[in-house]
Design a protein around this motif. Structure first.
Motif, PDB file in Angstrom:
ATOM      1  N   UNK A  69       0.827  -1.212   0.000  1.00  0.00           N
ATOM      2  CA  UNK A  69       0.000   0.000   0.000  1.00  0.00           C
ATOM      3  C   UNK A  69       0.860   1.261   0.000  1.00  0.00           C
ATOM      4  N   UNK A  70       2.110   1.101   0.449  1.00  0.00           N
ATOM      5  CA  UNK A  70       3.007   2.262   0.551  1.00  0.00           C
ATOM      6  C   UNK A  70       3.834   2.473  -0.706  1.00  0.00           C
ATOM      7  N   UNK A  71       3.417   1.870  -1.821  1.00  0.00           N
ATOM      8  CA  UNK A  71       4.279   1.906  -3.007  1.00  0.00           C
ATOM      9  C   UNK A  71       4.632   3.330  -3.444  1.00  0.00           C
ATOM     10  N   UNK A  72       3.701   4.267  -3.348  1.00  0.00           N
ATOM     11  CA  UNK A  72       4.015   5.644  -3.750  1.00  0.00           C
ATOM     12  C   UNK A  72       5.027   6.303  -2.815  1.00  0.00           C
ATOM     13  N   UNK A 117      11.058   7.782  -2.528  1.00  0.00           N
ATOM     14  CA  UNK A 117      12.416   7.720  -1.953  1.00  0.00           C
ATOM     15  C   UNK A 117      13.478   7.639  -3.046  1.00  0.00           C
ATOM     16  N   UNK A 118      13.061   7.306  -4.282  1.00  0.00           N
ATOM     17  CA  UNK A 118      14.020   7.177  -5.386  1.00  0.00           C
ATOM     18  C   UNK A 118      14.897   8.418  -5.549  1.00  0.00           C
ATOM     19  N   UNK A 154       7.268 -12.369  -2.847  1.00  0.00           N
ATOM     20  CA  UNK A 154       6.364 -12.099  -3.978  1.00  0.00           C
ATOM     21  C   UNK A 154       6.053 -10.606  -4.097  1.00  0.00           C
ATOM     22  N   UNK A 155       5.617  -9.999  -2.992  1.00  0.00           N
ATOM     23  CA  UNK A 155       5.325  -8.561  -3.032  1.00  0.00           C
ATOM     24  C   UNK A 155       6.583  -7.739  -3.317  1.00  0.00           C
ATOM     25  N   UNK A 156       7.717  -8.206  -2.837  1.00  0.00           N
ATOM     26  CA  UNK A 156       8.965  -7.483  -3.123  1.00  0.00           C
ATOM     27  C   UNK A 156       9.231  -7.433  -4.632  1.00  0.00           C
ATOM     28  N   UNK A 157       8.878  -8.512  -5.348  1.00  0.00           N
ATOM     29  CA  UNK A 157       9.065  -8.513  -6.807  1.00  0.00           C
ATOM     30  C   UNK A 157       8.158  -7.468  -7.451  1.00  0.00           C
ATOM     31  N   UNK A 212       8.450  -1.440  -9.662  1.00  0.00           N
ATOM     32  CA  UNK A 212       7.904  -0.080  -9.668  1.00  0.00           C
ATOM     33  C   UNK A 212       8.825   0.986  -9.093  1.00  0.00           C
ATOM     34  N   UNK A 213       9.942   0.581  -8.491  1.00  0.00           N
ATOM     35  CA  UNK A 213      10.860   1.590  -7.931  1.00  0.00           C
ATOM     36  C   UNK A 213      12.239   1.449  -8.556  1.00  0.00           C
ATOM     37  N   UNK A 214      12.975   2.585  -8.568  1.00  0.00           N
ATOM     38  CA  UNK A 214      14.347   2.586  -9.113  1.00  0.00           C
ATOM     39  C   UNK A 214      15.345   2.046  -8.102  1.00  0.00           C
TER      40      UNK A 214
END
Ligand SMILES: O=C(O)CCC(=O)c1ccccc1C(=O)O
Ligand SMILES: [Mg+2]
Length: 370
Positions: free
Chosen positions: A198-201, A206-207, A224-227, A232-234
Motif C-alpha cells: 500500500x506504501x508503493x508511492x 524515496x528514489x 512475492x510482493x517485493x518482486x 515499480x521503484x528505481x
C-alpha cells in the motif's frame, strides 16, 4: 581425517550496549549471546557465537531457544554421529528444522576448528581472496540531529558506507535531512519490514534520494510482493529477513524480488549455506554484502572471513569492536583503519577469547564431554 572432538562448551553472556540501537521494532540496550567452544584431542579450540536476540523480534529464535536446540539436539547429534569436515554440518543437522542461528553457532565453531587444525586462516579455508575489507556502519538513532553528528564522526573514522533505519513514520524527513548535509554519502536505508505494498508511492518517492539500496521494505517472509515493488521503484531492493536458505535466494533472484542480498551467517544457518548463497549470487551477477547482528567479536570475526570472498563487493555492516562495546570478548579487538578492516593471517578466525572479559560477562555456562 575426522574432527576428533572432545568437548563442547557453551557460555551465555550478557553485555550492555554503549548506546541503545533503535529500529521501528524497538530498542536493544543490552545484548545476550552464546559463545560456543569446540575442543579437539590436539587441544585446538574452535569458536562460534549464537546471534539470536533475547526476544524474537528479528527472527523467531531467541537465546533460550538456541540454547535448548544446542544442548538437547545439535550437540548430541555431533556427539553421536561425529563429523569429518564442517561442510558436513548441514547434513548432520538436517533432522532439525530451521533454528538457523543455533546451528550456525556450532557450525561456525567447527569451521574455525578445521582451519586451526589445518594451520590456515578461516578466510583462506573458505575461499576468501581479500586482504582487507571495507567497513560499514549502521546508525540506529531516530533523532536526526544526533544521527547527523554520529554520521559525521563515522565519516571522520573513514567508514565507507552508512546505513540508517527507516519506517513510514520517519523516512523523507530523516533521509532528506541526511542528504542535505551529506549529498554524496554512500547511504542506504533498512526498513526491517515496516512497509506494505500500500506504501508503493511512498517508497517510489524515496528514489530521488539516490540510496544505494533499500533493505527489506516489505514482509519479513515475503518474496512475492517485493518482486511487485521492485518493478515499480528505481532504488535497488536488498533482502535480509526473507532469505534464510539457499533456495530462498534462488527464488528471490528468479522472481526479481531484489537486486542485492545481505548475507548473515546466523540467519542462513552457517558458513556452508552462506557460501552457497554467495557462489550462486556471483554466478547471477547479484552483489552481496555481510549483514550485522550487533554481535560480539567471535561472530564479527566470522563475518570478516566471509566478507573476504570475492562476491562481497559492497561494504557490509561490519564495524569495529568499539562500535557497540566498552570492551569486547576477543583479543585483539577488531579495529577499523581508514575505513578498512584487515583480514587476519593467523590460523582460524585469527582472534583469541579474552578469558578474563568472558568470565566477567558470563551468566551461565555448561560443558559437554564427548
Ligand atoms: O550489527 C550492526 O551493526 C547492525 C546491523 C543491523 O542493522 C541489524 C541489527 C540487528 C538485527 C537486524 C539488523 C538488520 O540488518 O536488519
Ligand atoms: Mg536488515
Amino acid at each position: 581425517m575426522a574432527l576428533d572432538i572432545k568437548a563442547v562448551n557453551l557460555s551465555i553472556i550478557k553485555m550492555p550496549l554503549k548506546h541503545p540501537f533503535t529500529t521501528h521494532l524497538g530498542s536493544v540496550t543490552e545484548r545476550e549471546g552464546i559463545i560456543v567452544e569446540v575442543e579437539d584431542s590436539n587441544g585446538f579450540i574452535g569458536y562460534g557465537e549464537g546471534v539470536a536476540f533475547s526476544s524474537p523480534w528479528y527472527t523467531e529464535e531467541t537465546v533460550q531457544t538456541s540454547y535448548h536446540m544446542l544442548k538437547d539436539f545439535l550437540v548430541p547429534l555431533l556427539k553421536k554421529k561425529g563429523i569429518s569436515h564442517p561442510d558436513g554440518a548441514i547434513a548432520l543437522f538436517s533432522s532439525v528444522r530451521r533454528n538457523h542461528m543455533a546451528k550456525a553457532a556450532l557450525e561456525t565453531a567447527l569451521w574455525d576448528l578445521q582451519a586451526k587444525k589445518e594451520g590456515i586462516p578461516l578466510s583462506k579455508l573458505i575461499g576468501g581472496t581479500m586482504e582487507a575489507i571495507p567497513a560499514g556502519v549502521v546508525v540506529g538513532n531516530p533523532n536526526l540531529p544526533e544521527a547527523l553528528k554520529q554520521i559525521e564522526g563515522y565519516l571522520e573514522q573513514g567508514f565507507k558506507r552508512v546505513k540508517v533505519k527507516i519506517s513510514p513514520e520517519d523516512d523523507y524527513q530523516y533521509i532528506s535531512g541526511i542528504r542535505k548535509q551529506f549529498p554524496d554519502l554512500p547511504l542506504m536505508a533498512d526498513a526491517n519490514s515496516a512497509y506494505s505494498l500500500k506504501d508503493v508511492n511512498r517508497l517510489k518517492a524515496l528514489d530521488e534520494y539516490g540510496l544505494l539500496m533499500i533493505e527489506q521494505p516489505l514482509g519479513f517472509d515475503d518474496i512475492v510482493d517485493h518482486a511487485k515493488l521492485q518493478a515499480q521503484i528505481e532504488t535497488p531492493i536488498c533482502l535480509d529477513e526473507s532469505i534464510v536458505t539457499f533456495d530462498d535466494a534462488r527464488k528471490a533472484v528468479e522472481l526479481g524480488s531484489c537486486k542485492v542480498i545481505n548475507i548473515k551467517i546466523g540467519r542462513v544457518g552457517g558458513i556452508g549455506e552462506a557460501k552457497r548463497i554467495h557462489d550462486y549470487c556471483v554466478s547471477k551477477g547479484i552483489p552481496v554484502w555481510a549483514g550485522g547482528m550487533i554481535e560480539f567479536g567471535i561472530s564479527r570475526a566470522h563475518n570478516i572471513a566471509l566478507a573476504s570472498l570475492p562476491g562481497f563487493t559492497i561494504p557490509g555492516d561490519i564495524s569495529g569492536s568499539d562500535r557497540y562495546w566498552e570492551q569486547d570478548i576477543i583479543e585483539p579487538e577488531i579495529k577499523v583503519h581508514n575505513g578498512m578492516i584487515k583480514v587476519p593471517e593467523s590460523p582460524g578466525i585469527g582472534f583469541e577469547l579474552n578469558r578474563e572479559r568472558l568470565k566477567e560477562v558470563t551468566v551461565f555456562e555448561d560443558r559437554f564431554e564427548f
